[in-house]
Write an enzyme that holds these catalytic residues in place. Sequence first.
Site, PDB file in Angstrom:
ATOM      1  N   THR A 180       0.841  -1.195   0.000  1.00  0.00           N
ATOM      2  CA  THR A 180       0.000   0.000   0.000  1.00  0.00           C
ATOM      3  C   THR A 180       0.871   1.238   0.000  1.00  0.00           C
ATOM      4  OG1 THR A 180      -1.782  -1.075   1.199  1.00  0.00           O
ATOM      5  CG2 THR A 180      -1.570   1.295   1.524  1.00  0.00           C
ATOM      6  N   ARG A 201     -13.847  -8.135   0.509  1.00  0.00           N
ATOM      7  CA  ARG A 201     -12.855  -7.971   1.577  1.00  0.00           C
ATOM      8  C   ARG A 201     -12.361  -6.527   1.624  1.00  0.00           C
ATOM      9  NH1 ARG A 201      -7.153  -6.281   1.930  1.00  0.00           N
ATOM     10  NH2 ARG A 201      -6.266  -7.289   3.766  1.00  0.00           N
ATOM     11  N   VAL A 202     -12.257  -5.978   2.810  1.00  0.00           N
ATOM     12  CA  VAL A 202     -11.697  -4.642   3.014  1.00  0.00           C
ATOM     13  C   VAL A 202     -10.493  -4.791   3.935  1.00  0.00           C
ATOM     14  CG1 VAL A 202     -12.116  -2.403   4.105  1.00  0.00           C
ATOM     15  CG2 VAL A 202     -13.872  -3.432   2.642  1.00  0.00           C
ATOM     16  N   GLY A 203      -9.416  -4.106   3.597  1.00  0.00           N
ATOM     17  CA  GLY A 203      -8.208  -4.173   4.415  1.00  0.00           C
ATOM     18  C   GLY A 203      -8.144  -3.047   5.420  1.00  0.00           C
ATOM     19  N   ASP A 204      -6.955  -2.826   5.929  1.00  0.00           N
ATOM     20  CA  ASP A 204      -6.750  -1.817   6.971  1.00  0.00           C
ATOM     21  C   ASP A 204      -6.690  -0.388   6.429  1.00  0.00           C
ATOM     22  OD1 ASP A 204      -4.305  -2.700   5.685  1.00  0.00           O
ATOM     23  OD2 ASP A 204      -3.264  -1.362   7.072  1.00  0.00           O
ATOM     24  N   GLY A 211       1.139  -4.067   4.509  1.00  0.00           N
ATOM     25  CA  GLY A 211       1.243  -5.478   4.848  1.00  0.00           C
ATOM     26  C   GLY A 211      -0.146  -6.076   4.987  1.00  0.00           C
ATOM     27  N   GLY A 225      -3.438  -6.546   6.060  1.00  0.00           N
ATOM     28  CA  GLY A 225      -4.263  -5.586   6.784  1.00  0.00           C
ATOM     29  C   GLY A 225      -5.039  -6.163   7.943  1.00  0.00           C
TER      30      GLY A 225
HETATM   31  N1  ASP Z   1      -2.530  -3.339   3.894  1.00  0.00           N
HETATM   32  C1  ASP Z   1      -3.075  -3.659   2.599  1.00  0.00           C
HETATM   33  C2  ASP Z   1      -4.310  -4.484   2.770  1.00  0.00           C
HETATM   34  O1  ASP Z   1      -4.360  -5.344   3.610  1.00  0.00           O
HETATM   35  C3  ASP Z   1      -2.108  -4.354   1.712  1.00  0.00           C
HETATM   36  C4  ASP Z   1      -0.656  -3.992   1.883  1.00  0.00           C
HETATM   37  O2  ASP Z   1      -0.339  -2.884   2.228  1.00  0.00           O
HETATM   38  O3  ASP Z   1       0.226  -4.824   1.671  1.00  0.00           O
HETATM   39  O4  ASP Z   1      -5.224  -4.297   1.994  1.00  0.00           O
END
Ligand code: ASP
Length: 332
Positions: free
Chosen positions: A187, A215-218, A239, A241
């Site tokens: 990200t 799906r929703v990440g952080d 990383g 999320g």
């Molecule tokens: N943090 C992001 C997510 O989980 C992906 C990433 O930054 O690697 O969507």
Amino acid sequence: MTDRRQFLQAGALAAGALALPRARAQGSNGARVVSTWDFGVGANQAAWAVLSGGGSALDAVEAGARWAESELCNPTVGRCGNPDRDGVLSLDASIMDGDGRCGSVAALTDILHPVSVARKVMENTPHVMLVGEGAQQFAVAQGFERQRLLTPAAEKAWRDWLKTAQYTREINVERRGRPGDSSNHDTLGMLAIDATGRLAGACTTSGMAWKLHGRVGDSPIIGAGLYVDNEVGGATASGVGEEMMRNAASFLVVELMRQGRSPAEACREAIARLVRKRPEASKTLQVCFLALDKHGQVGAYALHRGFVFAVCDKDRQDDLRDSASVYRSEQT
Ligand code: ASP
């Protein structure tokens, strides 16, 4: 269009001790912007064009994130992002001002600049977060154009993935100068301080490639992928999320700084908590934190090696640094 590897800096410093001397960090006008990953160099340059002209941290991080969403072509951010398991490219983004105002969008489709939609949510609605179809409807009502974003390369990657449909979350190691890019996530997270001392941050991502639809990440979750407070500083993450969401991780980093830790120490402690809670999982997942305090000091820490971050201020516009990490091997 610009490829992230054009921004790899051969002479970039390994920053074991990540906190910069305060006098240098301040610079003459005190403005500074920091971003995750090597593509952060390009995003920082777009943000610096705003900061160096006396613009606000908020405008700067939006400009930087917009650069990544449209000018960078990589599989993890913006228009060239890889889709989900159903072949749908959905984008997540957030923006936060140091005064506590914030906005975000999640699972947004067919809109080029999710970070700007997030800013419109912040400024033009009583809400913080819009998702999916509602987020897209809002974007169109605000004047954003609907357009198909999935590139032929991303569609081909998805069709190739479907042959095995194995879902793994890869850990990025030795990113610099690598000819290919096997990452299926990463990200852009940005934090800036402007000449008046105000802070802001932004995140933008296509999330985990081949994620479940919906799906929703952080990254669009305020406090998980991004948190900023003018009284203390800001933090952002990249990383897997789900780990940041389980731990309100960016908020945690800011709160650790509030208790007196430096940005590097706060990031390291947040990573240490993840390891203590899920020692086995932590060996197979990547999590990375980046923090900037109100004095302009920057720090980072990751679970695994390979995390790099970009620093830009009046003395340097293309500085790329290696984060320290818990694990040094590729798959411990
Ligand atoms: N943090 C992001 C997510 O989980 C992906 C990433 O930054 O690697 O969507």
